[in-house]
Design a protein around this motif. Structure first.
Motif, PDB file in Angstrom:
ATOM      1  N   MET A 125       0.846  -1.194   0.000  1.00 12.85           N
ATOM      2  CA  MET A 125       0.000   0.000   0.000  1.00 12.85           C
ATOM      3  C   MET A 125       0.884   1.246   0.000  1.00 12.85           C
ATOM      4  O   MET A 125       1.894   1.304   0.707  1.00 12.85           O
ATOM      5  N   VAL A 126       0.497   2.246  -0.744  1.00 10.67           N
ATOM      6  CA  VAL A 126       1.263   3.486  -0.819  1.00 10.67           C
ATOM      7  C   VAL A 126       1.000   4.305   0.437  1.00 10.67           C
ATOM      8  O   VAL A 126      -0.139   4.463   0.855  1.00 10.67           O
ATOM      9  N   LYS A 127       2.055   4.781   1.017  1.00  8.55           N
ATOM     10  CA  LYS A 127       1.921   5.594   2.219  1.00  8.55           C
ATOM     11  C   LYS A 127       2.195   7.056   1.891  1.00  8.55           C
ATOM     12  O   LYS A 127       2.985   7.359   1.005  1.00  8.55           O
ATOM     13  N   HIS A 128       1.539   7.943   2.535  1.00  9.99           N
ATOM     14  CA  HIS A 128       1.712   9.389   2.456  1.00  9.99           C
ATOM     15  C   HIS A 128       1.157   9.942   1.137  1.00  9.99           C
ATOM     16  O   HIS A 128       0.631   9.213   0.302  1.00  9.99           O
ATOM     17  N   ASN A 129       1.314  11.228   0.985  1.00 11.00           N
ATOM     18  CA  ASN A 129       0.751  11.918  -0.170  1.00 11.00           C
ATOM     19  C   ASN A 129       1.822  12.070  -1.242  1.00 11.00           C
ATOM     20  O   ASN A 129       2.290  13.162  -1.537  1.00 11.00           O
ATOM     21  N   ASN A 130       2.187  10.961  -1.884  1.00 14.22           N
ATOM     22  CA  ASN A 130       3.237  10.984  -2.885  1.00 14.22           C
ATOM     23  C   ASN A 130       2.652  11.183  -4.285  1.00 14.22           C
ATOM     24  O   ASN A 130       1.465  10.947  -4.513  1.00 14.22           O
ATOM     25  N   VAL A 131       3.506  11.593  -5.207  1.00 11.70           N
ATOM     26  CA  VAL A 131       3.101  11.735  -6.597  1.00 11.70           C
ATOM     27  C   VAL A 131       2.907  10.348  -7.198  1.00 11.70           C
ATOM     28  O   VAL A 131       3.716   9.446  -6.974  1.00 11.70           O
ATOM     29  N   ILE A 132       1.827  10.174  -7.934  1.00 14.35           N
ATOM     30  CA  ILE A 132       1.587   8.898  -8.595  1.00 14.35           C
ATOM     31  C   ILE A 132       2.564   8.790  -9.765  1.00 14.35           C
ATOM     32  O   ILE A 132       2.637   9.702 -10.601  1.00 14.35           O
ATOM     33  N   PRO A 133       3.349   7.719  -9.815  1.00 17.73           N
ATOM     34  CA  PRO A 133       4.320   7.606 -10.905  1.00 17.73           C
ATOM     35  C   PRO A 133       3.618   7.471 -12.244  1.00 17.73           C
ATOM     36  O   PRO A 133       2.778   6.591 -12.438  1.00 17.73           O
ATOM     37  N   ASN A 134       3.949   8.352 -13.153  1.00 18.48           N
ATOM     38  CA  ASN A 134       3.347   8.362 -14.482  1.00 18.48           C
ATOM     39  C   ASN A 134       4.437   8.733 -15.475  1.00 18.48           C
ATOM     40  O   ASN A 134       4.489   9.839 -15.984  1.00 18.48           O
ATOM     41  N   ILE A 135       5.344   7.788 -15.716  1.00 17.97           N
ATOM     42  CA  ILE A 135       6.493   8.094 -16.556  1.00 17.97           C
ATOM     43  C   ILE A 135       6.091   8.063 -18.016  1.00 17.97           C
ATOM     44  O   ILE A 135       5.187   7.323 -18.412  1.00 17.97           O
ATOM     45  N   HIS A 136       6.745   8.873 -18.814  1.00 16.92           N
ATOM     46  CA  HIS A 136       6.480   8.953 -20.245  1.00 16.92           C
ATOM     47  C   HIS A 136       7.729   8.497 -20.981  1.00 16.92           C
ATOM     48  O   HIS A 136       8.699   9.244 -21.077  1.00 16.92           O
ATOM     49  N   CYS A 137       7.705   7.281 -21.472  1.00 14.88           N
ATOM     50  CA  CYS A 137       8.855   6.737 -22.183  1.00 14.88           C
ATOM     51  C   CYS A 137       8.719   7.081 -23.665  1.00 14.88           C
ATOM     52  O   CYS A 137       7.838   6.567 -24.344  1.00 14.88           O
TER      53      CYS A 137
END
Length: 106
Positions: free
Chosen positions: A1-13
């Motif tokens: 489970m993701v903890k804290h208010n982190n940026v959702i990884p959305n990489i652009h390859c």
């Protein structure tokens, strides 16, 4: 489970990887871009020569864009009205066969 208010990884390859024996390590290069451009240009010229003296696209009216911001710009319209076609001495059915676009809704 993701903890804290982190940026959702959305990489652009943007790189395109090729499969090889060692995995996807080799980056595909577009070194044939100039030759593809030339091929497309020659294909367009060959098509124009094949259908000559007919035009490549159908004949459409030049109209002005609607809003005040774009009203100085000319663009291609949807088609000629039936009244305009008749004024030119053609029937709408004949105009469609010779490459003149007819808009029957105006």
């Amino acid at each position: 489970m993701v903890k804290h208010n982190n940026v959702i990884p959305n990489i652009h390859c943007h790189k395109k990887y090729l499969e090889s024996s060692r995995g996807p390590l080799k980056v595909r290069l577009n070194l044939n871009q100039a030759s593809k451009k030339k091929t497309r240009r020659l294909a367009r010229a060959a098509k124009a020569a094949k259908v000559a003296p007919r035009p490549l696209q159908k004949l459409r009216p030049a109209v002005r864009c609607q809003t005040q911001r774009y009203s100085a710009k000319l663009r291609l319209g949807r088609g000629f009205t039936i009244a305009e076609i008749k004024a030119a001495g053609m029937t709408p059915k004949y105009a469609a066969t010779v490459g003149v676009v007819v808009d029957h809704r105006r």
